[in-house]
Design a protein around this motif. Structure first.
Motif, PDB file in Angstrom:
ATOM      1  N   LYS A   2     -52.154  -2.047 -31.112  1.00 18.71           N
ATOM      2  CA  LYS A   2     -52.842  -2.441 -32.342  1.00 18.71           C
ATOM      3  C   LYS A   2     -53.151  -1.190 -33.157  1.00 18.71           C
ATOM      4  O   LYS A   2     -53.704  -0.230 -32.645  1.00 18.71           O
ATOM      5  N   ASN A  64     -48.566  -1.499 -45.499  1.00 18.71           N
ATOM      6  CA  ASN A  64     -48.204  -2.897 -45.290  1.00 18.71           C
ATOM      7  C   ASN A  64     -49.290  -3.467 -44.385  1.00 18.71           C
ATOM      8  O   ASN A  64     -49.356  -3.134 -43.194  1.00 18.71           O
ATOM      9  N   VAL A  65     -50.153  -4.291 -44.928  1.00 22.08           N
ATOM     10  CA  VAL A  65     -51.312  -4.815 -44.195  1.00 22.08           C
ATOM     11  C   VAL A  65     -50.888  -5.514 -42.903  1.00 22.08           C
ATOM     12  O   VAL A  65     -51.606  -5.458 -41.905  1.00 22.08           O
ATOM     13  N   ASP A  66     -49.730  -6.141 -42.897  1.00 20.29           N
ATOM     14  CA  ASP A  66     -49.266  -6.855 -41.703  1.00 20.29           C
ATOM     15  C   ASP A  66     -49.064  -5.936 -40.502  1.00 20.29           C
ATOM     16  O   ASP A  66     -49.040  -6.396 -39.368  1.00 20.29           O
ATOM     17  N   GLU A  67     -48.923  -4.641 -40.727  1.00 22.24           N
ATOM     18  CA  GLU A  67     -48.715  -3.686 -39.639  1.00 22.24           C
ATOM     19  C   GLU A  67     -50.023  -3.240 -38.973  1.00 22.24           C
ATOM     20  O   GLU A  67     -49.977  -2.535 -37.967  1.00 22.24           O
ATOM     21  N   ALA A  69     -54.081  -4.076 -37.497  1.00 25.66           N
ATOM     22  CA  ALA A  69     -54.946  -5.102 -36.902  1.00 25.66           C
ATOM     23  C   ALA A  69     -56.333  -5.126 -37.530  1.00 25.66           C
ATOM     24  O   ALA A  69     -57.004  -6.157 -37.500  1.00 25.66           O
ATOM     25  N   PHE A  98     -56.733  -7.062 -46.626  1.00 23.66           N
ATOM     26  CA  PHE A  98     -57.118  -7.217 -45.218  1.00 23.66           C
ATOM     27  C   PHE A  98     -57.925  -8.497 -45.037  1.00 23.66           C
ATOM     28  O   PHE A  98     -57.734  -9.233 -44.075  1.00 23.66           O
ATOM     29  N   LYS A 101     -55.857 -11.681 -45.019  1.00 19.36           N
ATOM     30  CA  LYS A 101     -55.109 -11.841 -43.765  1.00 19.36           C
ATOM     31  C   LYS A 101     -56.045 -12.082 -42.582  1.00 19.36           C
ATOM     32  O   LYS A 101     -55.620 -12.074 -41.434  1.00 19.36           O
ATOM     33  N   LYS A 103     -58.279 -10.175 -41.235  1.00 25.67           N
ATOM     34  CA  LYS A 103     -58.340  -9.022 -40.320  1.00 25.67           C
ATOM     35  C   LYS A 103     -59.744  -8.434 -40.362  1.00 25.67           C
ATOM     36  O   LYS A 103     -60.378  -8.400 -41.416  1.00 25.67           O
TER      37      LYS A 103
END
Length: 153
Positions: A2, A64-67, A69, A98, A101, A103
């Protein structure tokens, strides 16, 4: 593994950033080794309080926010342009991304100010840790933003 993103504004407080660096770093050595910390700023070189320079891993436009946690934001000093940097559209947009998503976003001290400015706290409750001065016990409480206590979103 993570990845946690440490978002640094100009004028960030070194001591507050070091809390995130230390906790995530120790997890790599003595914990379960499941997290790694990466730094980010508006520019590749970010000046902290007292004008110490840090070269970050990423600039905001490379994220890239998807990368990642989770997001961590230390506070900073107005005298060293913390708010001038932390209240910019790219800084606030990253916080919103964030949040969208779902997070986790953690902050220390004035690091909560850009989170609030981003608008993601409207109508939300927060959790905070409060130490009872009469005992050595810590108590987790719930409340609305504005209640006393140290908190994160």
């Amino acid at each position: 593994m993570k990845k946690v993103l440490l978002l640094l504004s100009e004028g960030f407080e070194i001591y507050e950033a070091s809390a995130f660096i230390d906790v995530i770093g120790w997890n790599l050595i003595d914990g379960d080794g499941s997290t790694q910390l990466f730094t980010c700023g508006l520019t590749k070189e970010v000046k902290s309080t007292f004008a110490q320079k840090m070269i970050v891993d990423y600039t905001i436009d490379e994220i890239n926010v998807d990368e990642f946690a989770a997001l961590a934001i230390p506070g900073g000093f107005e005298e060293y342009k913390f708010y001038e940097s932390a209240f910019t559209e790219p800084f606030l947009d990253l916080i919103k991304a964030f949040h969208l998503k779902n997070k986790p976003i953690a902050s220390i001290c004035t690091g909560a100010m850009p989170i609030a400015r981003s608008g993601i706290l409207k109508g939300k409750k927060r959790h905070y840790l409060q130490q009872d001065a009469r005992s050595s016990e810590n108590v987790v409480r719930n409340g609305r933003p504005g209640n006393s206590g140290t908190g994160c979103c």
